[in-house]
Scaffold this active site. Structure first.
Site, PDB file in Angstrom:
ATOM      1  N   ARG A 242      44.493  20.971 -39.336  1.00 28.20           N
ATOM      2  CA  ARG A 242      43.890  21.467 -40.572  1.00 28.20           C
ATOM      3  C   ARG A 242      42.380  21.471 -40.413  1.00 28.20           C
ATOM      4  NH1 ARG A 242      47.903  23.418 -41.792  1.00 28.20           N
ATOM      5  NH2 ARG A 242      49.186  23.187 -43.663  1.00 28.20           N
ATOM      6  N   GLU A 271      39.222  28.394 -45.242  1.00 28.30           N
ATOM      7  CA  GLU A 271      39.952  29.619 -44.892  1.00 28.30           C
ATOM      8  C   GLU A 271      40.009  30.547 -46.096  1.00 28.30           C
ATOM      9  OE1 GLU A 271      43.764  28.490 -43.243  1.00 28.30           O
ATOM     10  OE2 GLU A 271      42.818  27.150 -41.827  1.00 28.30           O
ATOM     11  N   HIS A 289      44.874  31.198 -38.309  1.00 27.59           N
ATOM     12  CA  HIS A 289      45.958  30.295 -38.741  1.00 27.59           C
ATOM     13  C   HIS A 289      47.335  30.869 -38.366  1.00 27.59           C
ATOM     14  CE1 HIS A 289      46.951  26.917 -41.834  1.00 27.59           C
ATOM     15  NE2 HIS A 289      47.917  27.034 -40.938  1.00 27.59           N
TER      16      HIS A 289
HETATM   17  C1  8YV Z   1      52.001  27.560 -42.159  1.00 25.16           C
HETATM   18  C2  8YV Z   1      51.008  25.363 -41.329  1.00 25.16           C
HETATM   19  O1  8YV Z   1      51.885  28.873 -41.770  1.00 25.16           O
HETATM   20  O2  8YV Z   1      53.141  24.477 -41.722  1.00 25.16           O
HETATM   21  C3  8YV Z   1      51.950  24.295 -41.719  1.00 25.16           C
HETATM   22  O3  8YV Z   1      51.455  23.187 -42.029  1.00 25.16           O
HETATM   23  O4  8YV Z   1      49.862  25.147 -41.189  1.00 25.16           O
HETATM   24  C4  8YV Z   1      51.403  26.757 -41.052  1.00 25.16           C
HETATM   25  O5  8YV Z   1      52.246  26.754 -39.941  1.00 25.16           O
HETATM   26  C5  8YV Z   1      51.398  27.404 -43.503  1.00 25.16           C
HETATM   27  O6  8YV Z   1      51.369  26.096 -43.945  1.00 25.16           O
HETATM   28  C6  8YV Z   1      52.180  28.236 -44.486  1.00 25.16           C
HETATM   29  O7  8YV Z   1      52.045  27.843 -45.806  1.00 25.16           O
END
Ligand code: 8YV
Length: 323
Positions: A242, A271, A289
């Protein structure tokens, strides 16, 4: 019996939407326009469950919406820092996530970033597409070797382990890690992974550092100026976790001063805004992402979130309850 009402905040792969339509009285988002706070509050008041994504901020205020009807927030994603879980608990709202199904793809992307950054792949592609390639020469675009180097992992959960496996077995890398929860001896042996007592110890020894911890108040800006100063000169930071885990301004300074050699980033603090200074740097690889962005995984994430909703509305414990 009437089907439970569910709002899915963004367009999902067709197979997941089709299943949701069968099980629930579902509001889909055919235009895929993000819902604003008012639309999310309306959903909280009018439906039984929400299926949000990373960009939907499920705040304390939203979870305390007067006249709230929604009882479950089934996040589409393993990371759920977009949801105020403390407020969810306080309001008696169940929260679930989608672990497991995106582990391998996210690990693949971490390796993609590592290889691209070390081997100057983005820079090389820009040179070629820009018509600036003048031909082969022994000293052209010399890069950093990956094979046999030391990879430091901050966090060795599901994704950290999948990265370690690829790097150790595929690229002969030495794996060191820091995590509050150490691996078992068997787990560590299988990955050739050695634990270090502190994050700093990992940073001091690593040629590559890859972040695999969740975004929590404790991990916010875990990578800051003091920690960048501990990294080896020329070393490379990879972030598929993150944006909040890295102080982006401090990262920019570390790259500008040459304290570190490069960065491969799939996630950012604000983002979709990415600092112009990062965009201008040749030794940085930037992706929008994409960690879990394969058709197979995005379908599986939808199914997993729907499984959680189905279990909850069926009166059984959802498999992936996090609050
Ligand atoms: C997702 C991500 O695309 O799963 C996660 O934590 O960062 C990503 O793979 C995203 O969260 C979709 O809401």
């Amino acid at each position: 019996m009437a089907k439970p009402k569910v709002v899915i905040t963004r367009k999902l792969p067709a197979a997941a939407e089709e299943r949701a339509r069968k099980l629930f009285d579902v509001e889909l988002n055919a235009n895929d326009v993000p819902l604003d706070a008012a639309a999310l509050a309306r959903a909280m008041r009018e439906v039984d469950g929400l299926l949000p994504c990373v960009a939907d901020k499920i705040t304390a205020e939203l979870l305390a919406t007067p006249g709230r009807k929604a009882k479950i927030v089934a996040n589409y994603g393993v990371g759920y820092n977009n949801i105020d879980v403390v407020a969810a608990k306080a309001n008696g709202i169940v929260v679930t996530n989608t672990p497991d199904v995106l582990t391998e793809d996210t690990a693949d992307l971490a390796l993609t970033l590592m290889l691209m950054t070390a081997r100057r792949a983005g820079e090389g592609e820009r040179e070629l597409r820009g018509g600036k390639w003048t031909g082969w020469r022994p000293t052209h675009m010399l890069a950093t070797q990956v094979n046999g180097k030391t990879l430091g992992l901050i966090g060795i959960g599901r994704i950290g382990r999948a990265v370690a496996r690829r790097a150790h077995l595929g690229f002969g890398m030495k794996i060191i890690y820091h995590d509050p929860y150490p691996l078992s001896d068997a787990g560590a042996n299988a990955l050739g992974a050695e634990r270090r007592e502190s994050i700093e110890a990992v940073l001091r020894e690593s040629d590559f550092v890859s972040l695999h911890c969740p975004a929590t108040p404790e991990t916010r800006h875990l990578m800051n100026a003091a920690r960048f100063a501990q990294m080896k000169q020329g070393s490379i930071l990879i972030n598929t976790a993150r944006g909040d885990v890295v102080n982006e301004l401090d990262l920019i300074s570390a790259l500008e001063s040459g304290a570190i050699g490069g960065a491969g980033l799939d996630v950012f603090e604000k983002e979709p805004t990415v600092p112009a200074k990062l965009i201008a740097m040749e030794n940085v690889v930037l992706l929008p992402h994409l960690g879990s962005a394969t058709t197979e995984t995005r379908v599986a994430m939808g199914m997993r979130a729907i499984d959680n909703l189905e279990a909850f509305f069926g009166g059984t414990a959802p498999r992936d309850r996090v609050a």
